[in-house]
Write a protein that holds these residues in place. Structure first.
Motif, PDB file in Angstrom:
ATOM      1  N   ASN A 130       0.824  -1.210   0.000  1.00 44.41           N
ATOM      2  CA  ASN A 130       0.000   0.000   0.000  1.00 44.41           C
ATOM      3  C   ASN A 130       0.858   1.260   0.000  1.00 44.41           C
ATOM      4  O   ASN A 130       0.511   2.256  -0.634  1.00 44.41           O
ATOM      5  N   ASP A 131       1.976   1.234   0.707  1.00 44.15           N
ATOM      6  CA  ASP A 131       2.866   2.388   0.777  1.00 44.15           C
ATOM      7  C   ASP A 131       3.782   2.506  -0.439  1.00 44.15           C
ATOM      8  O   ASP A 131       4.313   3.576  -0.722  1.00 44.15           O
ATOM      9  N   ASN A 132       4.011   1.391  -1.132  1.00 46.27           N
ATOM     10  CA  ASN A 132       4.957   1.344  -2.249  1.00 46.27           C
ATOM     11  C   ASN A 132       4.321   0.622  -3.431  1.00 46.27           C
ATOM     12  O   ASN A 132       4.596  -0.559  -3.659  1.00 46.27           O
ATOM     13  N   PRO A 133       3.473   1.298  -4.193  1.00 44.21           N
ATOM     14  CA  PRO A 133       2.832   0.635  -5.329  1.00 44.21           C
ATOM     15  C   PRO A 133       3.867   0.139  -6.327  1.00 44.21           C
ATOM     16  O   PRO A 133       4.996   0.636  -6.369  1.00 44.21           O
ATOM     17  N   ALA A 134       3.454  -0.839  -7.109  1.00 39.04           N
ATOM     18  CA  ALA A 134       4.360  -1.406  -8.111  1.00 39.04           C
ATOM     19  C   ALA A 134       4.877  -0.302  -9.023  1.00 39.04           C
ATOM     20  O   ALA A 134       4.131   0.627  -9.380  1.00 39.04           O
ATOM     21  N   PRO A 135       6.135  -0.380  -9.395  1.00 39.72           N
ATOM     22  CA  PRO A 135       6.701   0.667 -10.254  1.00 39.72           C
ATOM     23  C   PRO A 135       6.039   0.662 -11.635  1.00 39.72           C
ATOM     24  O   PRO A 135       5.579  -0.366 -12.110  1.00 39.72           O
ATOM     25  N   ALA A 136       6.013   1.829 -12.263  1.00 35.84           N
ATOM     26  CA  ALA A 136       5.467   1.942 -13.616  1.00 35.84           C
ATOM     27  C   ALA A 136       6.361   1.162 -14.570  1.00 35.84           C
ATOM     28  O   ALA A 136       7.552   0.977 -14.307  1.00 35.84           O
ATOM     29  N   PRO A 137       5.796   0.693 -15.690  1.00 29.68           N
ATOM     30  CA  PRO A 137       6.630  -0.028 -16.659  1.00 29.68           C
ATOM     31  C   PRO A 137       7.819   0.833 -17.066  1.00 29.68           C
ATOM     32  O   PRO A 137       7.718   2.053 -17.123  1.00 29.68           O
ATOM     33  N   ASN A 138       8.913   0.184 -17.379  1.00 33.57           N
ATOM     34  CA  ASN A 138      10.103   0.969 -17.716  1.00 33.57           C
ATOM     35  C   ASN A 138       9.920   1.731 -19.027  1.00 33.57           C
ATOM     36  O   ASN A 138       9.009   1.456 -19.808  1.00 33.57           O
ATOM     37  N   VAL A 139      10.761   2.660 -19.256  1.00 32.20           N
ATOM     38  CA  VAL A 139      10.653   3.564 -20.410  1.00 32.20           C
ATOM     39  C   VAL A 139      10.705   2.789 -21.720  1.00 32.20           C
ATOM     40  O   VAL A 139       9.920   3.051 -22.641  1.00 32.20           O
TER      41      VAL A 139
END
Length: 188
Positions: A130-139
């Motif tokens: 909840n505090d650290n959502p999954a990172p966005a897909p890489n560039v």
């Protein structure tokens, strides 16, 4: 058979002063045994340096340059999971060159004030997510998706063909689509 347990007896070895043991300190030693997957006499604990009354907890000094890892030699992971299962707060700190100190305090259960409770591992994971959502897909992946989503010359008609130098537009799109398909196949 007479009781021949001595003050420095450590489960048929030496080191743990039995008179200083409480239900909690026995649980704490058990947690170390479980985390390190060894018998009590093979723990890297310097028994003469253990503070059996560290506040309302216990403090162990580990010697011989101990290491705690999350995988392969996964003592750290096992220590954390065990602490959550046992409702034991753990603190790891340096203690001079080649030594670590592992401090442990009992918690009353899952509910109460912060200094009284200890979450289950499942609750700790939920809180972390909840505090650290999954990172966005890489560039690169975002760029591949953007390119692969464009239309081919054949899909948009003759207007682009004049601007497409030797089919590079279509080749780039087809290559992005193939790379994206391979990436998505790898990640299921």
């Amino acid at each position: 058979m007479p009781d021949i347990t001595h003050e420095d007896h450590c489960s048929r070895s030496g080191g743990i002063p039995q008179a200083k043991q409480t239900e909690f300190t026995r649980r704490a030693v058990g947690l170390l045994v479980t985390a390190f997957r060894t018998g009590v006499y093979n723990l890297p604990v310097l028994w003469k340096r253990v503070d059996w009354r560290y506040g309302n907890g216990v403090s162990f000094v580990l010697g011989n340059r101990p290491a705690l890892a999350s995988w392969d030699f996964n003592q750290l992971t096992r220590l954390v999971i065990g602490a959550h299962d046992e409702c034991i707060r753990i603190e790891v700190e340096p203690h001079g060159f080649g030594y670590l100190r592992i401090n442990m305090w009992p918690r009353k259960g899952r509910d109460g004030a912060v200094h009284e409770r200890h979450p289950s591992i499942e609750q700790a994971i939920t809180d972390y997510r909840n505090d650290n959502p999954a990172p966005a897909p890489n560039v690169l992946l975002r760029t591949l998706r953007r390119i692969a989503g464009q239309s081919l010359s054949s899909e948009i008609g003759d207007g682009l063909v004049a601007n497409d130098i030797e089919g590079t537009h279509d080749a780039m799109i087809l290559e992005a689509r193939a790379a994206l398909a391979g990436t998505e196949a790898d990640h299921g």
